[in-house]
Design an enzyme around this catalytic site. Structure first.
Site, mmCIF file in Angstrom:
data_model
loop_
_atom_site.group_PDB
_atom_site.id
_atom_site.type_symbol
_atom_site.label_atom_id
_atom_site.label_comp_id
_atom_site.label_asym_id
_atom_site.label_seq_id
_atom_site.Cartn_x
_atom_site.Cartn_y
_atom_site.Cartn_z
ATOM 1 N N GLN A 94 -46.168 6.757 4.740
ATOM 2 C CA GLN A 94 -45.970 6.271 3.373
ATOM 3 C C GLN A 94 -47.221 5.556 2.903
ATOM 4 O O GLN A 94 -47.602 4.526 3.464
ATOM 5 C CB GLN A 94 -44.781 5.311 3.291
ATOM 6 N N CYS A 100 -40.386 4.430 -0.572
ATOM 7 C CA CYS A 100 -39.642 4.577 0.684
ATOM 8 C C CYS A 100 -38.309 5.292 0.494
ATOM 9 O O CYS A 100 -37.852 5.996 1.392
ATOM 10 C CB CYS A 100 -39.437 3.228 1.353
ATOM 11 N N HIS A 173 -36.699 -2.204 2.045
ATOM 12 C CA HIS A 173 -37.322 -0.979 2.555
ATOM 13 C C HIS A 173 -36.247 -0.018 3.051
ATOM 14 O O HIS A 173 -35.281 -0.428 3.686
ATOM 15 C CB HIS A 173 -38.288 -1.329 3.689
ATOM 16 N N ASP A 188 -39.634 6.081 9.669
ATOM 17 C CA ASP A 188 -40.210 5.062 8.800
ATOM 18 C C ASP A 188 -41.672 5.406 8.580
ATOM 19 O O ASP A 188 -42.494 5.330 9.507
ATOM 20 C CB ASP A 188 -40.076 3.684 9.455
#
Length: 236
Positions: A94, A100, A173, A188
């Site tokens: 990211q 996200c 997040h 993630d």
């Protein structure tokens, strides 16, 4: 070294709301035949209310000193003993602030294409064009994708609460949990590789993911209340 994530994002999007009425139309618009459903808690009896066809659990959690400490430790451990993204798994870093939610949905759908039909459209084209790329290259591709940015912006504006501006810091997040070849992974994009949380099966996936949420994410920040989750399921 892992350089794709920095606190100073060059670009920022408007954050997506953890709301099925926002996320399902967004997925359908980009070509994924999927439904997003609410998860009302992480105990087995509450997870039993989620359709058993669920392929991913998406968690929205608060970014705290504790969570950032854990993330830095994961990166340091990986730098000392690097590992690769597992074979057959689609993963991206990211590099866009507040993206996200969209990246969580991408991780969920891209790794569930055996169960989530992806029709002709943006998503099918994007996944096809990035199939052979590494996570940093995929992140770069996302940065230059105006179509996705517009779809993300439209979805963000469709939430029940007033959307913050793209420039605002968001202290929450999204991460996705998926089952891949007998293992439970936390996806993630702010980490260099997916984070393996041990073994799981398609039948126990939701309960296993719920245990990680309770025993890792919630346990390290017991005073925080801003945890919410949704699950991704094939469209009926």
């Amino acid at each position: 070294t892992f350089t794709s994530y920095t606190n100073e994002f060059k670009m920022r999007w408007v954050p997506l709301e953890s709301n099925p009425e926002v996320l399902t139309p967004f997925l359908n618009a980009v070509g994924a035949k999927a439904n997003v459903v609410d998860v009302f808690g992480f105990d087995p009896e509450l997870l039993a209310m989620v359709p058993p066809s669920a392929v991913s659990l998406m968690l929205l959690y608060p970014i705290t000193e504790n969570s950032e400490r854990d993330r830095r430790k994961f990166i340091e451990d990986w730098q000392a003993n690097p590992s690769s993204v597992p074979d057959g798994m689609w993963f991206t870093h990211q590099t866009i602030g507040n993206a996200c939610g969209t990246i969580g949905l991408l991780h969920a759908v891209a790794n569930s294409r055996d169960k989530i039909p992806v029709t002709d459209g943006w998503l099918k084209t994007f996944l096809g064009s990035t199939e052979e790329m590494n996570p940093a290259e995929r992140a770069k591709q996302l940065e230059g994708d105006n179509t996705l940015e517009q779809a993300h912006g439209s979805a963000a504006e469709g939430g029940q609460t007033a959307a913050p501006t793209a420039g605002e810091e968001c202290a929450l997040h999204f991460v996705s949990f998926i089952h891949h070849e007998g293992k439970l992974y936390e996806m993630d994009g702010r980490k260099p590789v997916p984070h393996c949380h041990g073994e799981t099966t398609p039948e126990t996936f939701l309960v296993d993911a719920g245990n990680v949420v309770k025993n890792v994410f919630m346990a390290r920040d017991p005073d925080q209340m801003n945890f919410s989750a949704v699950a991704l399921c094939p469209a009926e």
